[in-house]
Enzyme design. Structure first.
Site, PDB file in Angstrom:
ATOM      1  N   VAL A  18     -34.832 -30.743  71.511  1.00  0.00           N
ATOM      2  CA  VAL A  18     -34.963 -29.467  70.798  1.00  0.00           C
ATOM      3  C   VAL A  18     -33.602 -29.091  70.213  1.00  0.00           C
ATOM      4  CG1 VAL A  18     -36.863 -28.691  72.260  1.00  0.00           C
ATOM      5  CG2 VAL A  18     -34.511 -28.103  72.882  1.00  0.00           C
ATOM      6  N   CYS A  19     -33.606 -28.009  69.395  1.00  0.00           N
ATOM      7  CA  CYS A  19     -32.359 -27.520  68.807  1.00  0.00           C
ATOM      8  C   CYS A  19     -31.453 -26.987  69.918  1.00  0.00           C
ATOM      9  CB  CYS A  19     -32.633 -26.394  67.810  1.00  0.00           C
ATOM     10  SG  CYS A  19     -33.392 -26.971  66.289  1.00  0.00           S
ATOM     11  N   PRO A  20     -30.134 -27.105  69.856  1.00  0.00           N
ATOM     12  CA  PRO A  20     -29.397 -27.715  68.749  1.00  0.00           C
ATOM     13  C   PRO A  20     -29.187 -29.218  68.937  1.00  0.00           C
ATOM     14  CG  PRO A  20     -27.809 -26.779  70.265  1.00  0.00           C
ATOM     15  CD  PRO A  20     -29.192 -26.547  70.856  1.00  0.00           C
ATOM     16  N   TYR A  21     -29.769 -29.808  70.014  1.00  0.00           N
ATOM     17  CA  TYR A  21     -29.450 -31.215  70.321  1.00  0.00           C
ATOM     18  C   TYR A  21     -30.015 -32.182  69.298  1.00  0.00           C
ATOM     19  CZ  TYR A  21     -28.267 -28.663  74.415  1.00  0.00           C
ATOM     20  OH  TYR A  21     -27.730 -27.718  75.223  1.00  0.00           O
TER      21      TYR A  21
END
Ligand SMILES: [Zn+2]
Lengths: 83, 268
Positions: A18-21
Protein backbone atom coordinates in the site's frame (compact mmCIF):
# COMPACT_ATOMS: atom_id res chain seq x y z
CA UNK A 1 2.40 3.12 -28.91
CA UNK A 2 0.94 -0.29 -28.44
CA UNK A 3 1.86 -2.31 -25.39
CA UNK A 4 3.72 -5.09 -27.14
CA UNK A 5 6.11 -2.55 -28.66
CA UNK A 6 7.45 -1.44 -25.30
CA UNK A 7 9.99 -3.81 -23.84
CA UNK A 8 10.56 -3.20 -20.14
CA UNK A 9 14.18 -3.40 -18.94
CA UNK A 10 13.08 -4.28 -15.44
CA UNK A 11 9.87 -5.56 -13.84
CA UNK A 12 8.69 -5.27 -10.26
CA UNK A 13 5.72 -6.90 -8.64
CA UNK A 14 4.44 -4.73 -5.79
CA UNK A 15 1.07 -6.38 -5.40
CA UNK A 16 0.05 -6.48 -1.77
CA UNK A 17 1.80 -3.22 -0.91
CA UNK A 18 0.00 0.00 0.00
CA UNK A 19 0.97 3.68 -0.13
CA UNK A 20 3.56 5.04 0.39
CA UNK A 21 5.53 1.77 -0.02
CA UNK A 22 4.18 1.23 -3.53
CA UNK A 23 5.91 4.42 -4.67
CA UNK A 24 8.94 3.83 -2.42
CA UNK A 25 9.57 0.45 -4.06
CA UNK A 26 8.98 1.82 -7.55
CA UNK A 27 11.33 4.75 -6.87
CA UNK A 28 14.06 2.48 -5.52
CA UNK A 29 13.75 0.31 -8.62
CA UNK A 30 14.01 3.21 -11.04
CA UNK A 31 16.97 4.74 -9.17
CA UNK A 32 19.02 1.66 -10.03
CA UNK A 33 18.21 1.88 -13.75
CA UNK A 34 19.84 3.81 -16.58
CA UNK A 35 18.25 6.85 -18.21
CA UNK A 36 16.06 5.76 -21.12
CA UNK A 37 15.25 2.37 -19.62
CA UNK A 38 11.68 1.29 -18.95
CA UNK A 39 10.30 -0.07 -15.68
CA UNK A 40 7.21 -2.26 -15.54
CA UNK A 41 5.28 -2.05 -12.30
CA UNK A 42 2.66 -4.68 -11.49
CA UNK A 43 0.29 -3.30 -8.87
CA UNK A 44 -3.04 -4.14 -7.27
CA UNK A 45 -3.56 -1.23 -4.86
CA UNK A 46 -6.21 1.00 -6.47
CA UNK A 47 -4.82 4.28 -5.05
CA UNK A 48 -1.41 3.48 -6.45
CA UNK A 49 -2.73 3.35 -10.02
CA UNK A 50 -3.28 7.11 -9.73
CA UNK A 51 -0.51 7.98 -7.31
CA UNK A 52 2.48 6.20 -8.79
CA UNK A 53 2.12 7.81 -12.23
CA UNK A 54 1.58 11.22 -10.66
CA UNK A 55 4.61 10.96 -8.40
CA UNK A 56 6.77 9.56 -11.19
CA UNK A 57 5.85 12.54 -13.36
CA UNK A 58 6.53 14.94 -10.48
CA UNK A 59 9.99 13.40 -10.24
CA UNK A 60 10.58 14.01 -13.94
CA UNK A 61 9.97 10.49 -15.31
CA UNK A 62 7.66 9.66 -18.20
CA UNK A 63 4.65 7.42 -17.74
CA UNK A 64 4.28 5.48 -20.98
CA UNK A 65 1.25 3.40 -20.24
CA UNK A 66 -1.24 2.38 -17.57
CA UNK A 67 -3.14 -0.78 -18.46
CA UNK A 68 -5.56 -3.08 -16.73
CA UNK A 69 -4.51 -6.73 -16.74
CA UNK A 70 -7.58 -8.20 -15.10
CA UNK A 71 -10.08 -7.43 -12.33
CA UNK A 72 -7.42 -6.63 -9.76
CA UNK A 73 -4.11 -6.12 -11.46
CA UNK A 74 -2.67 -3.17 -13.33
CA UNK A 75 0.58 -2.56 -15.15
CA UNK A 76 2.31 0.81 -15.21
CA UNK A 77 5.19 1.46 -17.61
CA UNK A 78 7.60 4.26 -16.72
CA UNK A 79 10.61 5.46 -18.66
CA UNK A 80 13.47 6.89 -16.67
CA UNK A 81 14.30 10.43 -17.82
CA UNK A 82 16.40 11.74 -14.93
CA UNK A 83 18.37 10.63 -11.91
CA UNK B 1 24.03 -2.67 -0.04
CA UNK B 2 20.36 -3.51 -0.45
CA UNK B 3 17.70 -2.20 1.90
CA UNK B 4 15.92 -4.67 4.12
CA UNK B 5 12.11 -4.48 4.23
CA UNK B 6 12.41 -2.78 7.62
CA UNK B 7 14.75 -0.17 6.19
CA UNK B 8 12.42 0.53 3.27
CA UNK B 9 9.69 1.24 5.82
CA UNK B 10 11.87 3.12 8.31
CA UNK B 11 13.36 5.46 5.71
CA UNK B 12 10.38 5.65 3.33
CA UNK B 13 9.82 9.35 4.00
CA UNK B 14 13.40 10.04 3.03
CA UNK B 15 13.37 7.75 0.02
CA UNK B 16 10.41 9.54 -1.56
CA UNK B 17 12.22 12.89 -1.37
CA UNK B 18 13.94 13.54 -4.73
CA UNK B 19 16.85 15.17 -2.83
CA UNK B 20 17.44 12.05 -0.73
CA UNK B 21 16.09 8.93 -2.41
CA UNK B 22 17.50 5.47 -1.92
CA UNK B 23 20.94 6.68 -2.98
CA UNK B 24 21.00 9.49 -0.44
CA UNK B 25 19.75 7.19 2.30
CA UNK B 26 22.54 4.74 1.51
CA UNK B 27 25.00 7.63 1.75
CA UNK B 28 23.65 8.48 5.20
CA UNK B 29 23.94 4.86 6.32
CA UNK B 30 27.57 4.85 5.20
CA UNK B 31 28.36 8.18 6.93
CA UNK B 32 30.16 8.86 10.20
CA UNK B 33 29.40 11.87 12.37
CA UNK B 34 31.16 12.86 15.58
CA UNK B 35 29.32 14.72 18.34
CA UNK B 36 31.22 16.79 20.85
CA UNK B 37 29.01 16.72 23.93
CA UNK B 38 25.96 14.69 24.93
CA UNK B 39 24.22 17.64 26.57
CA UNK B 40 21.61 20.16 25.50
CA UNK B 41 22.73 20.28 21.86
CA UNK B 42 24.24 16.81 21.54
CA UNK B 43 20.97 15.16 22.60
CA UNK B 44 18.73 16.53 19.84
CA UNK B 45 21.48 16.40 17.20
CA UNK B 46 22.18 12.76 18.05
CA UNK B 47 18.48 11.96 18.25
CA UNK B 48 17.70 13.26 14.76
CA UNK B 49 20.85 11.92 13.14
CA UNK B 50 20.10 8.51 14.63
CA UNK B 51 16.53 8.67 13.37
CA UNK B 52 17.84 9.71 9.95
CA UNK B 53 20.00 6.60 9.79
CA UNK B 54 23.48 8.14 9.90
CA UNK B 55 25.41 4.86 10.09
CA UNK B 56 28.03 5.69 12.70
CA UNK B 57 27.74 8.30 15.43
CA UNK B 58 30.62 8.90 17.84
CA UNK B 59 29.92 10.89 21.01
CA UNK B 60 32.36 12.25 23.57
CA UNK B 61 31.38 13.63 26.97
CA UNK B 62 32.90 13.40 30.41
CA UNK B 63 29.83 14.12 32.54
CA UNK B 64 27.18 12.09 34.29
CA UNK B 65 23.45 12.72 34.08
CA UNK B 66 22.25 15.16 36.74
CA UNK B 67 18.71 16.17 37.62
CA UNK B 68 19.33 19.75 36.43
CA UNK B 69 20.16 18.42 32.94
CA UNK B 70 16.74 16.93 32.35
CA UNK B 71 15.06 20.30 31.72
CA UNK B 72 16.67 20.24 28.25
CA UNK B 73 18.83 17.16 27.62
CA UNK B 74 16.18 14.97 26.05
CA UNK B 75 18.19 11.80 25.44
CA UNK B 76 18.54 11.19 29.18
CA UNK B 77 15.94 10.41 31.83
CA UNK B 78 15.16 10.27 35.51
CA UNK B 79 16.15 6.59 35.59
CA UNK B 80 19.60 7.51 34.22
CA UNK B 81 20.74 9.83 37.03
CA UNK B 82 24.41 9.24 37.75
CA UNK B 83 24.95 7.32 34.52
CA UNK B 84 27.64 8.65 32.15
CA UNK B 85 25.86 10.83 29.60
CA UNK B 86 27.46 9.00 26.68
CA UNK B 87 26.11 5.67 28.00
CA UNK B 88 22.65 7.12 28.50
CA UNK B 89 22.64 8.69 25.03
CA UNK B 90 23.84 5.43 23.50
CA UNK B 91 20.98 3.53 25.13
CA UNK B 92 18.39 5.99 23.87
CA UNK B 93 19.76 6.15 20.34
CA UNK B 94 20.22 2.40 19.97
CA UNK B 95 16.64 1.91 20.99
CA UNK B 96 15.51 4.45 18.43
CA UNK B 97 17.42 2.92 15.52
CA UNK B 98 19.41 -0.30 15.71
CA UNK B 99 20.90 0.43 12.25
CA UNK B 100 23.14 3.03 13.83
CA UNK B 101 26.47 2.15 15.41
CA UNK B 102 26.87 4.44 18.43
CA UNK B 103 30.43 4.83 19.69
CA UNK B 104 30.40 6.27 23.22
CA UNK B 105 33.61 7.86 24.48
CA UNK B 106 33.65 8.93 28.08
CA UNK B 107 36.30 11.60 28.59
CA UNK B 108 37.53 14.97 27.43
CA UNK B 109 38.93 16.09 24.13
CA UNK B 110 42.46 17.42 24.50
CA UNK B 111 45.12 18.71 22.15
CA UNK B 112 46.76 15.28 22.38
CA UNK B 113 43.77 13.07 21.56
CA UNK B 114 41.39 15.07 19.36
CA UNK B 115 43.07 14.57 15.98
CA UNK B 116 43.12 10.79 16.35
CA UNK B 117 39.55 10.68 17.64
CA UNK B 118 37.86 12.76 14.93
CA UNK B 119 40.08 11.78 12.00
CA UNK B 120 37.83 8.91 10.97
CA UNK B 121 34.60 10.94 10.78
CA UNK B 122 32.99 12.79 7.89
CA UNK B 123 31.50 15.68 9.87
CA UNK B 124 32.03 17.00 13.40
CA UNK B 125 29.26 18.62 15.43
CA UNK B 126 30.18 20.94 18.26
CA UNK B 127 27.63 20.98 21.02
CA UNK B 128 30.17 21.68 23.74
CA UNK B 129 29.38 23.94 26.62
CA UNK B 130 32.68 25.77 26.99
CA UNK B 131 35.04 27.97 25.02
CA UNK B 132 38.22 25.90 25.41
CA UNK B 133 36.59 22.91 23.72
CA UNK B 134 34.96 25.10 21.07
CA UNK B 135 38.32 26.51 19.96
CA UNK B 136 40.10 23.19 20.21
CA UNK B 137 37.46 21.55 18.01
CA UNK B 138 37.58 24.42 15.48
CA UNK B 139 41.35 24.30 15.21
CA UNK B 140 41.43 20.50 14.88
CA UNK B 141 38.73 20.56 12.17
CA UNK B 142 40.59 23.27 10.23
CA UNK B 143 43.82 21.26 10.46
CA UNK B 144 42.11 18.08 9.26
CA UNK B 145 39.90 19.98 6.75
CA UNK B 146 36.82 18.46 8.32
CA UNK B 147 33.36 20.05 8.07
CA UNK B 148 32.22 21.37 11.46
CA UNK B 149 28.72 22.36 12.47
CA UNK B 150 28.94 24.53 15.53
CA UNK B 151 26.09 25.54 17.83
CA UNK B 152 25.79 27.63 20.97
CA UNK B 153 22.94 28.59 23.29
CA UNK B 154 22.36 31.02 26.14
CA UNK B 155 19.14 32.21 27.76
CA UNK B 156 16.74 32.77 24.82
CA UNK B 157 19.27 32.99 22.04
CA UNK B 158 21.18 30.46 19.98
CA UNK B 159 23.66 30.44 17.12
CA UNK B 160 24.60 28.02 14.39
CA UNK B 161 27.41 28.18 11.89
CA UNK B 162 28.98 25.71 9.49
CA UNK B 163 32.72 25.65 8.97
CA UNK B 164 33.92 24.15 5.70
CA UNK B 165 37.69 24.48 5.97
CA UNK B 166 39.30 25.78 2.78
CA UNK B 167 35.91 26.93 1.44
CA UNK B 168 34.61 29.35 4.02
CA UNK B 169 35.13 31.01 7.37
CA UNK B 170 36.10 29.27 10.60
CA UNK B 171 35.17 29.98 14.20
CA UNK B 172 38.32 32.04 14.69
CA UNK B 173 37.46 34.23 11.67
CA UNK B 174 34.36 35.07 13.68
CA UNK B 175 35.88 35.40 17.15
CA UNK B 176 39.65 35.26 17.01
CA UNK B 177 40.22 33.99 20.55
CA UNK B 178 38.14 32.80 23.52
CA UNK B 179 36.85 35.65 25.69
CA UNK B 180 38.57 36.01 29.07
CA UNK B 181 36.73 33.94 31.71
CA UNK B 182 35.55 37.11 33.50
CA UNK B 183 33.50 38.20 30.49
CA UNK B 184 31.61 34.94 30.22
CA UNK B 185 28.39 34.63 32.24
CA UNK B 186 28.90 32.95 35.57
CA UNK B 187 26.98 29.80 36.40
CA UNK B 188 24.19 31.65 38.15
CA UNK B 189 23.76 33.91 35.11
CA UNK B 190 23.84 31.14 32.55
CA UNK B 191 20.19 30.23 32.35
CA UNK B 192 18.72 28.70 29.23
CA UNK B 193 15.18 28.03 28.09
CA UNK B 194 14.95 24.24 27.93
CA UNK B 195 13.54 24.09 24.43
CA UNK B 196 16.25 26.33 22.95
CA UNK B 197 18.84 23.58 22.43
CA UNK B 198 16.09 21.64 20.64
CA UNK B 199 15.72 24.41 18.06
CA UNK B 200 19.45 24.94 17.62
CA UNK B 201 20.26 21.22 17.70
CA UNK B 202 17.64 20.53 15.03
CA UNK B 203 19.25 23.20 12.84
CA UNK B 204 22.67 21.64 13.39
CA UNK B 205 21.36 18.18 12.50
CA UNK B 206 19.84 19.66 9.33
CA UNK B 207 23.19 21.15 8.36
CA UNK B 208 24.89 17.80 8.90
CA UNK B 209 22.40 15.96 6.70
CA UNK B 210 22.75 18.57 3.94
CA UNK B 211 26.55 18.22 4.02
CA UNK B 212 26.35 14.41 3.93
CA UNK B 213 23.84 14.47 1.07
CA UNK B 214 25.54 17.31 -0.80
CA UNK B 215 22.24 19.20 -1.06
CA UNK B 216 21.32 22.83 -0.47
CA UNK B 217 23.48 25.67 0.79
CA UNK B 218 25.27 25.15 4.09
CA UNK B 219 25.69 28.02 6.58
CA UNK B 220 29.09 28.72 5.12
CA UNK B 221 30.46 32.24 5.68
CA UNK B 222 27.45 33.04 7.82
CA UNK B 223 26.18 32.83 11.36
CA UNK B 224 22.51 32.16 12.03
CA UNK B 225 21.20 33.77 15.20
CA UNK B 226 17.85 32.70 16.61
CA UNK B 227 16.04 34.71 19.25
CA UNK B 228 13.18 32.86 20.91
CA UNK B 229 11.59 35.93 22.52
CA UNK B 230 11.32 37.99 19.35
CA UNK B 231 10.95 34.88 17.15
CA UNK B 232 13.60 36.07 14.76
CA UNK B 233 16.23 34.35 12.68
CA UNK B 234 19.08 36.62 11.59
CA UNK B 235 21.70 35.44 9.14
CA UNK B 236 24.86 37.48 9.58
CA UNK B 237 27.58 37.36 6.94
CA UNK B 238 30.93 36.17 8.27
CA UNK B 239 33.63 36.73 5.70
CA UNK B 240 36.67 34.55 5.84
CA UNK B 241 39.48 36.48 7.56
CA UNK B 242 42.61 36.36 5.40
CA UNK B 243 44.63 36.99 8.58
CA UNK B 244 42.84 34.33 10.62
CA UNK B 245 45.38 32.78 13.01
CA UNK B 246 44.34 29.23 12.03
CA UNK B 247 42.75 29.27 8.55
CA UNK B 248 44.38 32.42 7.12
CA UNK B 249 47.14 32.62 4.54
CA UNK B 250 49.87 32.69 7.19
CA UNK B 251 48.54 30.85 10.24
CA UNK B 252 50.19 31.71 13.53
CA UNK B 253 48.62 28.72 15.26
CA UNK B 254 50.44 25.67 14.02
CA UNK B 255 49.87 23.36 16.97
CA UNK B 256 46.75 22.64 19.02
CA UNK B 257 46.53 24.17 22.47
CA UNK B 258 44.50 23.48 25.58
CA UNK B 259 43.04 26.54 27.27
CA UNK B 260 42.26 26.90 30.94
CA UNK B 261 38.99 25.30 31.94
CA UNK B 262 38.28 28.39 34.07
CA UNK B 263 34.81 28.91 32.64
CA UNK B 264 31.38 28.08 33.89
CA UNK B 265 30.04 25.20 31.81
CA UNK B 266 27.18 27.06 30.29
CA UNK B 267 24.48 26.16 27.95
CA UNK B 268 25.28 22.55 27.19
ZN1 LIG C 1 39.50 31.21 10.26
Amino acid sequence: MREEEIKPDKKIDIRGLVCPYTFVKAKLAIEDMEIGQVLEILVDYPEAIKNIPKSMQDHGQTVLEISKKDDRNWVILVRKEKE
Amino acid sequence: MEFTDEQVQRYSRHIILPEVGGKGQKKLLASKVFLVGAGGLGCPVGYYLTAAGVGTIGIVDNDEVELSNLQRQIAHGTDRLGMPKVESAKKTFQNLNPDVNIIALRGRLTKDNILDIINDYDVVVDGSDNFPTRYLVNDACVMLKKPLVSGAILRFEGQVTTVLPGEGHCYRCLFEAPPPPGLVPSCQEAGVLGVLPGVIGALQATEVLKILLGKGQPLKNSLLIYNALSVSFRKVKVPRNPDCPICGAHPTITALQDYDQGYCQLGG
